[in-house]
Every structure is written in C-alpha cells, then in structure tokens.
Design a protein around this motif. Structure first.
Motif, PDB file in Angstrom:
ATOM      1  N   GLY A  78       0.972  -1.327  -0.081  1.00 41.77           N
ATOM      2  CA  GLY A  78      -0.035   0.018  -0.071  1.00 41.77           C
ATOM      3  C   GLY A  78       0.920   1.406  -0.084  1.00 41.77           C
ATOM      4  N   SER A 120      -8.994   5.505   1.742  1.00 38.41           N
ATOM      5  CA  SER A 120      -8.131   4.553   2.395  1.00 38.41           C
ATOM      6  C   SER A 120      -8.477   3.915   3.744  1.00 38.41           C
ATOM      7  CB  SER A 120      -6.469   4.863   2.291  1.00 38.41           C
ATOM      8  OG  SER A 120      -6.398   5.686   3.046  1.00 38.41           O
TER       9      SER A 120
ATOM     10  N   TRP B  13      -7.893  -0.584  -1.462  1.00 37.27           N
ATOM     11  CA  TRP B  13      -7.703  -0.174  -0.344  1.00 37.27           C
ATOM     12  C   TRP B  13      -8.297  -1.406   0.814  1.00 37.27           C
ATOM     13  CZ3 TRP B  13      -4.666   3.443  -0.527  1.00 37.27           C
ATOM     14  CH2 TRP B  13      -4.708   4.552  -1.263  1.00 37.27           C
TER      15      TRP B  13
END
Lengths: 231, 144
Positions: A78, A120, B13
């Motif tokens: 990420g 996110s 995500w």
C-alpha cells in the motif's frame, strides 16, 4: 487557511523526504539496483527542496512504474501505491500550472488525491467490519499468532491478551469507518490525523511497516486543504 | 504499464481484510540435484527486538522491507505459481549464500514454502511449494 499552492508544496516536501528515505534503504539492500535508487534518492531530495518539480515528478513516476513492472506489482504494498498516486496527482497539478490550464483542473487533481486518502481509511474499516473474524477479534489474534507480520517472535505474546486485541480491533474499525466525518470541522480533522499518524506508527513498530508512516503523512496536507474547500 | 498504474490510481484499499495462510521460506543446500534435503528457515524472525531498536526502525528498516517484499513474493507463488516470484526468492537465497550471509556448503539449493494456518484451535504447518534445484553459479539481475 491553507491554499492549493502551499498544500501541494507541503505534500511535495514530505513525499520527497519519504522517497529519499526509501531510496536510501534500497542502497543497503543486496538485491536492489543501486544506480536506480541513487537516482531516486537525488530526485526525492530535489522534490523536497522544490527544484525542477515537474520533470522531477515525471522521472520519479517513470522510475516508479519501472519498479512496479520489475517487481510484478508494488515492492512494499500500500505505501508504494499511495506514493505512486501522489506522484500522479502532483504531476497533474504541475502540468496544469505549466500549461496555464484553469485552476479548477489543479483542484480536481489534488482533490482526487485527498478523496482517495479518505477512502483508504474508510474502505479499510469497511472490509474489516463485514468480516466476522474481525468483529470477533479473532483476526487480530491470528495476525499476532501466525502471520509473518510481527517483527519479532516475542511480539506474538500479544495473543495472550485476546480481550485487549478485541478492543483494539473495534477501535481500529470504528476509527477507520468514522474518519470521513472528521472532515466536517478542521479541529476534528487535525485530531483524526494525529490519531491516524499514531495508528501508522503502531503498525510500523509492531509489523515493520515504516514506509506507510511517511507516505501517508505526506498526503495529509491534501486532506487539510480539501476540508477547507468543502466545509 | 497501465496494469501497474491503474491499481495505484484507483486503489481497492483492502488492508488486512482477511488473515489467510501465512508462508514461511525454508532452504536446503544440495551436494547434487537429487540429494536429500535438510531444510532450514531462511531469514527467521529475531526472538526479541529492544524498544529503542523498534523506534530506530521507524526511519531505517531495509532488511525488514526486503523481507516484506519476499513475503509478497511467497504470496504470489501461493496464489498463482508466479515464476517471477520464484526467481526473486531463489535470487535472494543465492545472494545470501554467495555473500557469506549463509554458509555455502554445496553448489545447489532448493527452497520451499511452508504455510502456517489455523485449523480450529490449532495452528498447523504444511508444505505448499518446493522449488526446482537452483545452481549457486546461476545469475540473477537486481530486483528492483
């Protein structure tokens, strides 16, 4: 108030330093291409000091893409994805400026970055809360019990406190889900960003995810700017 | 290139959405390609890290970040038998053997992936993948 130019500049400084830090680490990794990362270290520092920003961002993005291809995906999950997202959005802002495009286009590019960072947190919370293992606290127990993430074997001792891990699981899920609401006011956003930074720091200490701290911190000026634009 | 940039531009995500089977890398040295393996863990986690060192790792953690990349390579092998990922892990082991990080006592090596997962109350380990034999004199490019 933070205007678009100041917010983008702050993001560039923090991102440049984060990329320089990562690149310096790669100079000490036996498998890494040291010439590539010496270049990226230099580019990160140039980005931080604000020299030749548009071409620097362009070359950073090119080398980032090459690294993604070479590694068949992100090197560091990420954090690499957010770093690339920031490079794309900041490059778009600068290209719009250099080409005298309407201010609105810069705002859209920068706003997109901010919205993705908000997502996110929210999406990370959503995918956890719909999972019964997370709701029972079992997922976090398993992370410490057998996943490869704890930096040392002694950290697996946290499994001896399942009630603590249950509370921590729900704290993380609730924080991530309500994060978007923090944008309603600037003071709640600042508090949320401090909590988020502490959350990333805890992950770095426990699981070695240090790059997440610096890359996510680099994006925070975009959220502060977005909050003031929208609310 | 677009298939690498699009996930960054439109991310999913999905962080830690599930805690699945966790891979561990073991390697063995071989006198020849057909020798019986004696497996050893590759880059085992330290038993304990002092708090001061944990905080230092906030700004400097190259070994850990490399091990996280090897972990993601293991996951690619488990998910789709990725040849690229096999080359990454083999290359890293070979580098460790050649550089003296690990004692080189043979000219060939293999690696395997063990998977640790929960079955009811118990944690179980089982072998999921065994690599072909690699020669120590094979060359690998830098990654990344």
């Amino acid at each position: 108030m933070i205007d678009l130019e100041s917010a983008t500049r702050l993001c560039e400084i923090l991102l440049g330093l984060a990329l320089a830090q990562q690149s310096a680490e790669h100079l000490f990794m036996p498998m890494s291409d040291r010439r590539l990362f010496a270049l990226r270290l230099l580019l990160g520092l140039l980005l931080a000091v604000g020299l030749w920003t548009t071409p620097v961002l362009g070359v950073l993005l090119l080398t980032s893409t090459w690294i993604l291809a070479r590694c068949d995906g992100p090197y560091n999950g990420g954090s690499d994805r957010v770093a690339v997202l920031m490079q794309i959005c900041l490059l778009a802002v600068h290209l719009c400026r250099d080409l005298n495009a309407p201010l609105r286009w810069q705002e859209v590019a920068f706003g997109y970055l901010a919205i993705q960072i908000v997502l996110s947190y929210f999406m990370a919370g959503w995918v956890k809360i719909v999972n019964p293992q997370w709701r029972r606290g079992q997922a976090l127990v398993d992370v410490f019990a057998f996943s490869a993430y704890p930096q040392s074997e002694s950290l697996r001792g946290w499994t001896q406190w399942p009630r603590l891990l249950f509370v921590m699981s729900w704290a993380v899920m609730i924080f991530e889900l309500v994060f978007p609401l923090a944008l309603l006011r600037v003071d709640t956003l600042i508090v949320a960003l401090v909590v988020a930074a502490l959350f990333h720091t805890a992950n770095a200490l426990l699981f070695g995810l240090n790059r997440f701290v610096w890359v996510w911190l680099a994006s925070y000026p975009a959220l502060i700017w977005l909050q003031q634009q929208v609310f | 290139m677009l298939r690498y940039l699009l996930p960054a531009l439109i991310p999913s995500w999905r962080f830690f959405d599930d805690v699945g089977p966790s891979p561990r890398v073991e390697y063995c040295l071989l006198a020849d390609e057909n020798a019986e393996p004696e497996w050893q863990p590759f880059q085992p986690q330290p038993e304990h890290i002092p708090l001061t060192q944990l905080f230092r790792r906030l700004v400097w953690n190259p070994a850990r970040n490399e091990s996280l990349y090897l972990l993601s390579s293991c996951e690619k092998i488990l998910e789709r038998d990725s040849l690229q990922a096999q080359q990454v892990i083999a290359g890293r082991i070979a580098l460790a053997l050649r550089s003296g990080e690990l004692p080189p006592q043979a000219r060939w090596f293999r690696f395997r992936l063990l998977v640790v997962e929960r079955e009811g109350e118990a944690l179980v380990r089982h072998e999921h993948f065994v690599s072909p034999a690699f020669g120590l004199d094979q060359s690998w490019g830098p990654i990344p």
